[in-house]
Design an enzyme around this catalytic site. Structure first.
Site, PDB file in Angstrom:
ATOM      1  N   GLU A  26       0.891  -1.158   0.000  1.00  0.00           N
ATOM      2  CA  GLU A  26       0.000   0.000   0.000  1.00  0.00           C
ATOM      3  C   GLU A  26       0.921   1.197   0.000  1.00  0.00           C
ATOM      4  O   GLU A  26       1.643   1.434   0.970  1.00  0.00           O
ATOM      5  CB  GLU A  26      -0.880  -0.039   1.246  1.00  0.00           C
ATOM      6  CG  GLU A  26      -2.068   0.868   1.108  1.00  0.00           C
ATOM      7  CD  GLU A  26      -2.507   1.374   2.456  1.00  0.00           C
ATOM      8  OE1 GLU A  26      -2.875   0.567   3.297  1.00  0.00           O
ATOM      9  OE2 GLU A  26      -2.453   2.602   2.643  1.00  0.00           O
ATOM     10  N   CYS A  80      -3.075   7.728   4.627  1.00  0.00           N
ATOM     11  CA  CYS A  80      -2.947   7.338   3.218  1.00  0.00           C
ATOM     12  C   CYS A  80      -4.157   7.788   2.415  1.00  0.00           C
ATOM     13  O   CYS A  80      -4.091   7.881   1.196  1.00  0.00           O
ATOM     14  CB  CYS A  80      -2.763   5.837   3.112  1.00  0.00           C
ATOM     15  SG  CYS A  80      -3.924   4.921   4.117  1.00  0.00           S
TER      16      CYS A  80
HETATM   17  P1  NAP Z   1       8.945   4.107   4.543  1.00  0.00           P
HETATM   18  O1  NAP Z   1      10.133   4.992   4.548  1.00  0.00           O
HETATM   19  O2  NAP Z   1       8.546   3.564   3.244  1.00  0.00           O
HETATM   20  O3  NAP Z   1       9.282   2.908   5.546  1.00  0.00           O
HETATM   21  C1  NAP Z   1       8.358   1.864   5.786  1.00  0.00           C
HETATM   22  C2  NAP Z   1       9.111   0.619   6.188  1.00  0.00           C
HETATM   23  O4  NAP Z   1       9.855   0.110   5.099  1.00  0.00           O
HETATM   24  C3  NAP Z   1      10.114   0.847   7.296  1.00  0.00           C
HETATM   25  O5  NAP Z   1      10.138  -0.304   8.100  1.00  0.00           O
HETATM   26  C4  NAP Z   1      11.419   0.992   6.556  1.00  0.00           C
HETATM   27  O6  NAP Z   1      12.519   0.587   7.318  1.00  0.00           O
HETATM   28  C5  NAP Z   1      11.249   0.073   5.400  1.00  0.00           C
HETATM   29  N1  NAP Z   1      11.946   0.525   4.196  1.00  0.00           N
HETATM   30  C6  NAP Z   1      11.806   1.712   3.576  1.00  0.00           C
HETATM   31  N2  NAP Z   1      12.563   1.758   2.464  1.00  0.00           N
HETATM   32  C7  NAP Z   1      13.191   0.570   2.382  1.00  0.00           C
HETATM   33  C8  NAP Z   1      14.105   0.010   1.459  1.00  0.00           C
HETATM   34  N3  NAP Z   1      14.535   0.688   0.392  1.00  0.00           N
HETATM   35  N4  NAP Z   1      14.558  -1.227   1.691  1.00  0.00           N
HETATM   36  C9  NAP Z   1      14.149  -1.919   2.785  1.00  0.00           C
HETATM   37  N5  NAP Z   1      13.276  -1.432   3.687  1.00  0.00           N
HETATM   38  C10 NAP Z   1      12.811  -0.212   3.495  1.00  0.00           C
HETATM   39  O7  NAP Z   1       7.677   4.795   5.170  1.00  0.00           O
HETATM   40  P2  NAP Z   1       7.487   5.620   6.536  1.00  0.00           P
HETATM   41  O8  NAP Z   1       8.718   5.586   7.357  1.00  0.00           O
HETATM   42  O9  NAP Z   1       6.267   5.132   7.154  1.00  0.00           O
HETATM   43  O10 NAP Z   1       7.168   7.093   6.093  1.00  0.00           O
HETATM   44  C11 NAP Z   1       7.844   7.722   5.094  1.00  0.00           C
HETATM   45  C12 NAP Z   1       6.877   8.060   3.974  1.00  0.00           C
HETATM   46  O11 NAP Z   1       6.020   6.949   3.650  1.00  0.00           O
HETATM   47  C13 NAP Z   1       5.894   9.140   4.275  1.00  0.00           C
HETATM   48  O12 NAP Z   1       6.433  10.414   4.142  1.00  0.00           O
HETATM   49  C14 NAP Z   1       4.800   8.851   3.261  1.00  0.00           C
HETATM   50  O13 NAP Z   1       5.121   9.397   2.024  1.00  0.00           O
HETATM   51  C15 NAP Z   1       4.770   7.386   3.138  1.00  0.00           C
HETATM   52  N6  NAP Z   1       3.686   6.689   3.877  1.00  0.00           N
HETATM   53  C16 NAP Z   1       2.633   6.226   3.190  1.00  0.00           C
HETATM   54  C17 NAP Z   1       1.635   5.529   3.842  1.00  0.00           C
HETATM   55  C18 NAP Z   1       0.477   4.963   3.103  1.00  0.00           C
HETATM   56  O14 NAP Z   1      -0.429   4.476   3.747  1.00  0.00           O
HETATM   57  N7  NAP Z   1       0.464   4.957   1.799  1.00  0.00           N
HETATM   58  C19 NAP Z   1       1.696   5.323   5.202  1.00  0.00           C
HETATM   59  C20 NAP Z   1       2.795   5.797   5.893  1.00  0.00           C
HETATM   60  C21 NAP Z   1       3.786   6.467   5.205  1.00  0.00           C
HETATM   61  P3  NAP Z   1      13.316   1.611   8.279  1.00  0.00           P
HETATM   62  O15 NAP Z   1      12.318   2.508   8.869  1.00  0.00           O
HETATM   63  O16 NAP Z   1      13.987   0.743   9.238  1.00  0.00           O
HETATM   64  O17 NAP Z   1      14.218   2.386   7.383  1.00  0.00           O
END
Ligand code: NAP
Length: 471
Positions: A222, A259
């Site tokens: 998602e 989201c």
């Molecule tokens: P995220 O950066 O995508 O991280 C989510 C999870 O995935 C974390 O456990 C992270 O690990 C891991 N991860 C991220 N990139 C990775 C990669 N390249 N390889 C391996 N693991 C990876 O999301 P977030 O920390 O929740 O928030 C950042 C952004 O996500 C927000 O600014 C927003 O844009 C988006 N978001 C979207 C939704 C939605 O429902 N669509 C919800 C929340 C957030 P680590 O944290 O250990 O690095």
């Protein structure tokens, strides 16, 4: 990473026993987790409040949603229709001749769940992905989110304790923490599927990793969603100020960290909604869930505000202040970066002069979790509804997209980049992601699972020779 391999091995070891549990025992597992979390509500809400700065009422509501969701998946398991049990008796006269075929869904095996940052309960350790995977009969390994580590650890302790007490096999539920551990988990050969809620960038990286494995596995992501809203001139004339209040509430809910936040609103030029909206926009600078999210918000909001032709109607400029931007349809179409999701309290009003300009913007939109239409009774909205249905997983007629009910008919998904899958991550059918079909051909009765036996011991709905049969 040896530790992750061992965890994955333990999960695989639990899979056969978990899959073989009776319906009543599987329901009891889900209820036991819900009871344990409800029993520790004060403690969990206090810790989550410290870690996320989310208000007490929001966290209590979210925890109640989380435990209700666990119990609802128990109802889904007990009802049994999710198994899609189907029996075709042999028919030598069919073209081509048909053997006896009995088809159903079975658990896929160990599932890796990447917890989300923005819902410390409902989309985290004991959230929808974990609940639906356990309901399907799959062991779960959660990669916890670093935004709420203590909440995650305490939740995990409660879930593991409840499962053990309810008779789940060892290894049915485990967690890992850390970026590299998450990667190792995706790579572990015992993992059969990955569920993820987070950024498009992170999701894409993990999707590619799942595909690149020696044995590729499904990735249910998602990801990013703009959740466009269309307001017709008639709706604006009838209730523009009311719509402004509704939009203000929706895009600032949870400080925009949903989201389903409405990130783009198509309004008629000179709308009453636009005139009224700035008065309902907050003036503080909320603390965001994580530093990364705060930085991402400010960068994305400032980049959009700097596009030539974009006006700042409210907020903007200072830290995480809620912000309303506005542009005309031509500006948006010339600067497609305005179509990218900015996670946090910002929304972009897009003014259209006529239906052709509105439709040109709709045509340019990528997939979203939701699209919303505000029109007046009697307007012909058939074309608009179809344009929205072709780009979104849920189309709303009135109301606002934040708030996702957990029910049988819910669909929380949508075309890329909202998700990379045709399945929902919320609602009863979320279990479908963690199930794999199998057809038994001319099988002896002794090998058939209960769902496919002639006497229908589970008492479930089945399709027999093409006709749905109630027990
Ligand atoms: P995220 O950066 O995508 O991280 C989510 C999870 O995935 C974390 O456990 C992270 O690990 C891991 N991860 C991220 N990139 C990775 C990669 N390249 N390889 C391996 N693991 C990876 O999301 P977030 O920390 O929740 O928030 C950042 C952004 O996500 C927000 O600014 C927003 O844009 C988006 N978001 C979207 C939704 C939605 O429902 N669509 C919800 C929340 C957030 P680590 O944290 O250990 O690095």
């Amino acid at each position: 990473m040896n530790q992750v391999s061992e965890i994955a091995r333990r999960a695989a070891g639990a899979a056969p026993a978990l899959a073989a549990m009776s319906v009543a025992d599987r329901v009891a597992l889900l209820d036991a987790i819900a009871d344990a979390l409800d029993g520790a509500a004060d403690e969990l809400v206090a810790v989550a409040g410290e870690e996320t700065a989310l208000p007490d009422a929001r966290l209590r509501g979210e925890l109640a949603r989380t435990t209700a969701q666990l119990r609802k998946f128990g109802v889904v398991v007990a009802e049994g229709g999710y198994l899609e049990a189907t029996i075709d008796h042999a028919d030598p006269g069919d073209v081509p001749p048909r053997p006896e075929l009995r088809r159903m869904l079975r658990p896929i095996g160990p599932v890796a769940v990447f917890a989300a940052s923005n819902f410390p309960f409902a989309f985290s350790v004991a959230g929808g992905d974990t609940a639906s995977a356990l309901a399907a009969g799959c062991p779960v390994v959660v990669k916890t989110h670093p935004g709420h580590p203590r909440t995650s650890a305490r939740t995990a302790e409660l879930v593991a304790g409840a499962l053990t007490a309810a008779g789940a096999p060892a290894g049915a539920f485990q967690t890992v923490a850390g970026f590299d551990e998450g990667l190792a988990l995706v790579d572990a050969e015992q993992i059969e599927a990955v569920a993820f809620t987070g950024s498009l960038r992170g999701g894409r990286a993990l999707l590619d990793r799942c595909t690149a494995r020696a044995k590729p596995i499904p990735f249910y992501g998602e990801l990013g969603s703009l959740n466009p809203v269309v307001v017709t001139p008639e709706a604006d004339a009838a209730r523009g100020a009311e719509l402004a209040a509704g939009l203000a509430g929706s895009f600032q809910l949870g400080d925009g960290q949903f989201c389903t936040k409405p990130g783009l609103v198509l309004v008629p030029a000179g709308s009453a909604l636009e005139a009224a909206l700035p008065a309902s926009v907050g003036t503080g600078a909320p603390r965001m869930l994580t530093e990364t999210i705060a930085t991402g918000f400010e960068t994305g909001r400032d980049r959009a505000a700097a596009v030539p032709g974009v006006e700042v109607l409210a907020g903007g400029g200072s830290a995480t202040a809620p912000t309303v931007l506005a542009a005309d349809a031509a500006t948006l179409l010339a600067h497609r970066e305005l179509l990218e999701e900015v996670f946090g309290p910002v929304t972009v009003l897009v003014r259209y002069a006529d239906p052709a300009a509105r439709d040109a913007v709709l045509e340019a939109l990528e997939g979203s979790l939701t699209m919303t239409l505000h029109a007046e009774p009697g307007e012909d909205v058939v074309g608009l509804a179809e344009a929205m249905a072709s780009r979104a997983g849920r189309v709303l007629f009135g109301g606002w997209p934040t708030g996702v009910a957990v029910s049988w008919a819910q669909h929380h998904g949508g075309p890329w980049p909202a998700t990379n899958t045709v399945f929902t991550s919320v609602g009863a059918m979320a279990v479908r992601r963690f199930l794999r079909p199998i057809a038994y051909q001319d099988a002896p009765a002794s090998v058939l699972p209960p769902a496919l036996r002639d006497d229908n011991p589970l008492g479930i709905l089945r399709r027999i020779d093409g006709v749905l049969r109630l027990p």
